[in-house]
Design a protein around this motif. Structure first.
Motif, PDB file in Angstrom:
ATOM      1  N   THR A  62      16.574 -22.847  46.383  1.00  0.00           N
ATOM      2  CA  THR A  62      15.186 -23.148  46.035  1.00  0.00           C
ATOM      3  C   THR A  62      14.606 -24.151  47.018  1.00  0.00           C
ATOM      4  N   ILE A  63      13.460 -23.808  47.603  1.00  0.00           N
ATOM      5  CA  ILE A  63      12.814 -24.702  48.559  1.00  0.00           C
ATOM      6  C   ILE A  63      11.428 -25.128  48.107  1.00  0.00           C
ATOM      7  N   MET A  64      10.761 -24.289  47.285  1.00  0.00           N
ATOM      8  CA  MET A  64       9.434 -24.641  46.779  1.00  0.00           C
ATOM      9  C   MET A  64       9.305 -24.175  45.341  1.00  0.00           C
ATOM     10  N   ALA A  65       8.380 -24.800  44.637  1.00  0.00           N
ATOM     11  CA  ALA A  65       8.245 -24.588  43.196  1.00  0.00           C
ATOM     12  C   ALA A  65       7.406 -23.358  42.870  1.00  0.00           C
ATOM     13  N   SER A  66       7.545 -22.924  41.622  1.00  0.00           N
ATOM     14  CA  SER A  66       6.603 -21.934  41.095  1.00  0.00           C
ATOM     15  C   SER A  66       5.293 -22.640  40.766  1.00  0.00           C
ATOM     16  N   ALA A  67       4.229 -21.882  40.645  1.00  0.00           N
ATOM     17  CA  ALA A  67       2.931 -22.421  40.236  1.00  0.00           C
ATOM     18  C   ALA A  67       2.336 -21.501  39.185  1.00  0.00           C
ATOM     19  N   SER A  68       1.961 -22.070  38.065  1.00  0.00           N
ATOM     20  CA  SER A  68       1.333 -21.307  36.987  1.00  0.00           C
ATOM     21  C   SER A  68       0.202 -22.141  36.397  1.00  0.00           C
ATOM     22  N   VAL A  69      -0.621 -21.491  35.595  1.00  0.00           N
ATOM     23  CA  VAL A  69      -1.757 -22.169  34.977  1.00  0.00           C
ATOM     24  C   VAL A  69      -1.779 -21.834  33.495  1.00  0.00           C
ATOM     25  N   LEU A  70      -2.042 -22.836  32.667  1.00  0.00           N
ATOM     26  CA  LEU A  70      -2.261 -22.640  31.236  1.00  0.00           C
ATOM     27  C   LEU A  70      -3.723 -22.949  30.948  1.00  0.00           C
ATOM     28  N   ARG A  71      -4.456 -21.939  30.474  1.00  0.00           N
ATOM     29  CA  ARG A  71      -5.876 -22.108  30.146  1.00  0.00           C
ATOM     30  C   ARG A  71      -6.030 -22.120  28.631  1.00  0.00           C
ATOM     31  N   ILE A  72      -6.738 -23.102  28.133  1.00  0.00           N
ATOM     32  CA  ILE A  72      -6.832 -23.316  26.687  1.00  0.00           C
ATOM     33  C   ILE A  72      -8.295 -23.511  26.305  1.00  0.00           C
ATOM     34  N   ARG A  73      -8.712 -22.848  25.250  1.00  0.00           N
ATOM     35  CA  ARG A  73     -10.002 -23.151  24.633  1.00  0.00           C
ATOM     36  C   ARG A  73      -9.759 -23.533  23.183  1.00  0.00           C
ATOM     37  N   VAL A  74     -10.231 -24.709  22.819  1.00  0.00           N
ATOM     38  CA  VAL A  74     -10.120 -25.220  21.450  1.00  0.00           C
ATOM     39  C   VAL A  74     -11.512 -25.113  20.829  1.00  0.00           C
ATOM     40  N   ALA A  75     -11.694 -24.199  19.887  1.00  0.00           N
ATOM     41  CA  ALA A  75     -13.011 -23.948  19.304  1.00  0.00           C
ATOM     42  C   ALA A  75     -13.094 -24.544  17.905  1.00  0.00           C
ATOM     43  N   GLY A  76     -14.070 -25.442  17.695  1.00  0.00           N
ATOM     44  CA  GLY A  76     -14.341 -25.997  16.369  1.00  0.00           C
ATOM     45  C   GLY A  76     -15.675 -25.464  15.870  1.00  0.00           C
ATOM     46  N   THR A  77     -16.449 -26.338  15.222  1.00  0.00           N
ATOM     47  CA  THR A  77     -17.744 -25.891  14.703  1.00  0.00           C
ATOM     48  C   THR A  77     -18.899 -26.730  15.208  1.00  0.00           C
ATOM     49  N   VAL A  99      -3.172 -32.549  24.794  1.00  0.00           N
ATOM     50  CA  VAL A  99      -2.783 -33.130  26.081  1.00  0.00           C
ATOM     51  C   VAL A  99      -1.498 -33.932  25.937  1.00  0.00           C
ATOM     52  N   LEU A 100      -1.433 -34.778  24.907  1.00  0.00           N
ATOM     53  CA  LEU A 100      -0.226 -35.577  24.684  1.00  0.00           C
ATOM     54  C   LEU A 100       0.977 -34.687  24.381  1.00  0.00           C
ATOM     55  N   ALA A 101       0.758 -33.623  23.640  1.00  0.00           N
ATOM     56  CA  ALA A 101       1.861 -32.714  23.310  1.00  0.00           C
ATOM     57  C   ALA A 101       2.389 -32.011  24.563  1.00  0.00           C
ATOM     58  N   ILE A 102       1.495 -31.675  25.465  1.00  0.00           N
ATOM     59  CA  ILE A 102       1.919 -31.023  26.703  1.00  0.00           C
ATOM     60  C   ILE A 102       2.832 -31.945  27.500  1.00  0.00           C
ATOM     61  N   GLN A 103       2.455 -33.216  27.618  1.00  0.00           N
ATOM     62  CA  GLN A 103       3.293 -34.163  28.357  1.00  0.00           C
ATOM     63  C   GLN A 103       4.640 -34.374  27.667  1.00  0.00           C
ATOM     64  N   ALA A 124      16.136 -32.875  32.371  1.00  0.00           N
ATOM     65  CA  ALA A 124      15.718 -33.788  33.433  1.00  0.00           C
ATOM     66  C   ALA A 124      16.254 -33.367  34.797  1.00  0.00           C
ATOM     67  N   VAL A 125      17.379 -32.639  34.808  1.00  0.00           N
ATOM     68  CA  VAL A 125      17.961 -32.194  36.073  1.00  0.00           C
ATOM     69  C   VAL A 125      17.320 -30.903  36.574  1.00  0.00           C
ATOM     70  N   ASP A 126      16.380 -30.365  35.841  1.00  0.00           N
ATOM     71  CA  ASP A 126      15.678 -29.138  36.218  1.00  0.00           C
ATOM     72  C   ASP A 126      14.180 -29.441  36.216  1.00  0.00           C
ATOM     73  N   PRO A 127      13.672 -30.088  37.258  1.00  0.00           N
ATOM     74  CA  PRO A 127      12.325 -30.657  37.231  1.00  0.00           C
ATOM     75  C   PRO A 127      11.227 -29.654  36.904  1.00  0.00           C
ATOM     76  N   ALA A 128      10.297 -30.114  36.093  1.00  0.00           N
ATOM     77  CA  ALA A 128       9.078 -29.371  35.800  1.00  0.00           C
ATOM     78  C   ALA A 128       7.933 -30.371  35.739  1.00  0.00           C
ATOM     79  N   VAL A 129       6.842 -30.033  36.372  1.00  0.00           N
ATOM     80  CA  VAL A 129       5.669 -30.899  36.357  1.00  0.00           C
ATOM     81  C   VAL A 129       4.524 -30.123  35.715  1.00  0.00           C
ATOM     82  N   ILE A 130       3.976 -30.689  34.643  1.00  0.00           N
ATOM     83  CA  ILE A 130       2.818 -30.081  33.980  1.00  0.00           C
ATOM     84  C   ILE A 130       1.697 -31.113  34.003  1.00  0.00           C
ATOM     85  N   SER A 131       0.622 -30.782  34.693  1.00  0.00           N
ATOM     86  CA  SER A 131      -0.499 -31.709  34.842  1.00  0.00           C
ATOM     87  C   SER A 131      -1.757 -31.084  34.245  1.00  0.00           C
ATOM     88  N   VAL A 132      -2.364 -31.766  33.297  1.00  0.00           N
ATOM     89  CA  VAL A 132      -3.652 -31.322  32.774  1.00  0.00           C
ATOM     90  C   VAL A 132      -4.711 -31.722  33.801  1.00  0.00           C
TER      91      VAL A 132
END
Length: 392
Positions: free
Chosen positions: A180-195, A216-220, A229-237
């Protein structure tokens, strides 16, 4: 002994080509001006040239005079929507910029095509030259694969190589690693609909803003507690916006977007399978309607061990003590990963840091020293030559 040397006269031609490309970048999958320049530069080499249908790619096939397998060499074509501030004589002036070095990649691969075509009579096999638009977030490699680039010669390549320059790595160095030399890249798109509702009476509404904050806090927390921890993953909102246009109006909906980087297919599978479920559950627990979309962008870039061993032999001969083995992968991504999922191969970085330059890749002040383009081209040609001759 190396088969190709850095030819000074060719180097001058490649510098001129690179600067012509640099002055007029194009963004995305449609790069017609760049395509036309490449077709002109490749004309007369005896290549079988084809262009893409859904994108303005260029594929060249060089058939050697002797029988043998196929090797693929790739360069990307597109620039970035960045306003250049380098002040160079050949700087782009239209709000786009080759801030990732793709102009050098194209020129280097054109040079390799010229070197290899000149020795066609000695070439045992076929070289496919893959010029790809849309690398910067548009998955151009995936589209080219769908359009048949891996079958362009009539058979699948036995190996695939690409060279990527880096403007903050010391000039004249070669950098890579096995695995492995470079990371995967993905996107999570979320819509939170209230009233929505009146800010003074939140109890009469379903306010999506605090729900989005909890998400946001749950994602982190997810990244820290569900991925080893030995298998790094970075999730940034990276984006949060609501549809409220006044301070006294509760939003009816909030949109969030998270960028996800992983270094293993296992970590990516865990995030893809579990994070959308968690996010949806949080929103629904607060009475919100949830829309959650997981978008796979680029896979993990993995250098094949056997092919990388071959590449390291070539680089060792050409670069000596300027060959650097990365101790760990980086978290940036590359859509050459799509090719490496199909064909064993290797990605190599070349250092092209200009004297005194410190601006990073993708920045408006990024400067690349193009004086090494002849060696860049010779390295590309050598990788194909040695693999086709299977010299170990």
């Amino acid at each position: 002994m190396t088969a190709f040397t850095a030819d000074a006269a060719l180097g001058e031609e490649l510098v001129a080509l690179r600067r012509r490309l640099h002055a007029h970048p194009e963004v995305g999958l449609q790069t017609p001006r760049t395509q036309a320049v490449l077709l002109e530069a490749l004309d007369g080499l005896g290549l079988e040239l084809t262009t893409g249908r859904a994108l303005t790619s260029v594929t060249g096939v060089l058939r050697g005079a002797l029988p043998g397998p196929t090797v693929l060499l790739r360069a990307d074509m597109d620039g970035l929507p960045v306003t250049e501030t380098t002040g160079l004589e050949f700087a782009s002036a239209d709000g786009t910029m080759h801030a990732c070095g793709h102009d050098l990649h194209m020129a280097g691969l054109v040079g390799a095509a010229r070197m290899l075509a000149a020795r066609r009579a000695e070439l045992p096999g076929t070289v496919v030259f893959m010029f790809e638009p849309g690398e910067e977030g548009f998955a151009g490699a995936r589209t080219m694969i769908e359009e048949g680039v891996l079958e362009a010669s009539g058979e699948r390549p036995v190996a695939a190589y690409t060279i990527h320059v880096d403007c903050v790595t010391p000039f004249g160095s070669a950098v890579t690693r096995t695995g492995t030399i470079m990371a995967s890249a993905s996107v999570l798109r979320i819509r939170v609909a209230g009233t929505g509702g009146h800010a003074a009476y939140p109890h009469h509404a379903v306010d999506p803003v605090p729900v989005a904050a909890e998400i946001v806090l749950a994602i982190q927390t997810f990244a820290a507690r569900r991925i080893p921890a030995v298998d790094p993953a970075v999730i940034s909102v990276t984006r949060i916006s609501s549809d409220s246009l006044a301070s006294n109006v509760l939003a009816a909906s909030v949109d969030l977007e998270a960028n996800i980087r992983t270094l293993s297919r296992g970590a990516l599978a865990t995030i893809r399978g579990e994070l959308p479920t968690l996010v949806t559950a949080i929103g629904e627990a607060h009475g919100c309607t949830m829309t959650v979309e997981f978008v796979d962008s680029y896979p993990v870039t993995v250098n094949d061990p056997a092919e990388t061993a071959r590449v390291l032999e070539v680089l060792g001969e050409r670069y000596g003590d300027r060959l650097v083995l990365l101790p760990e992968p980086g978290m940036a991504s590359e859509d050459f990963a799509f090719v490496l999922e199909e064909v064993p191969g290797t990605l190599v970085f070349l250092g092209v840091q200009a004297e005194g330059a410190t601006a990073p890749m993708h920045s408006e002040g990024a400067v690349f020293d193009d004086s090494g383009l002849a060696e860049h081209a010779a390295t590309f040609a050598e990788l194909a030559w040695r693999r086709l001759h299977d010299i170990r």
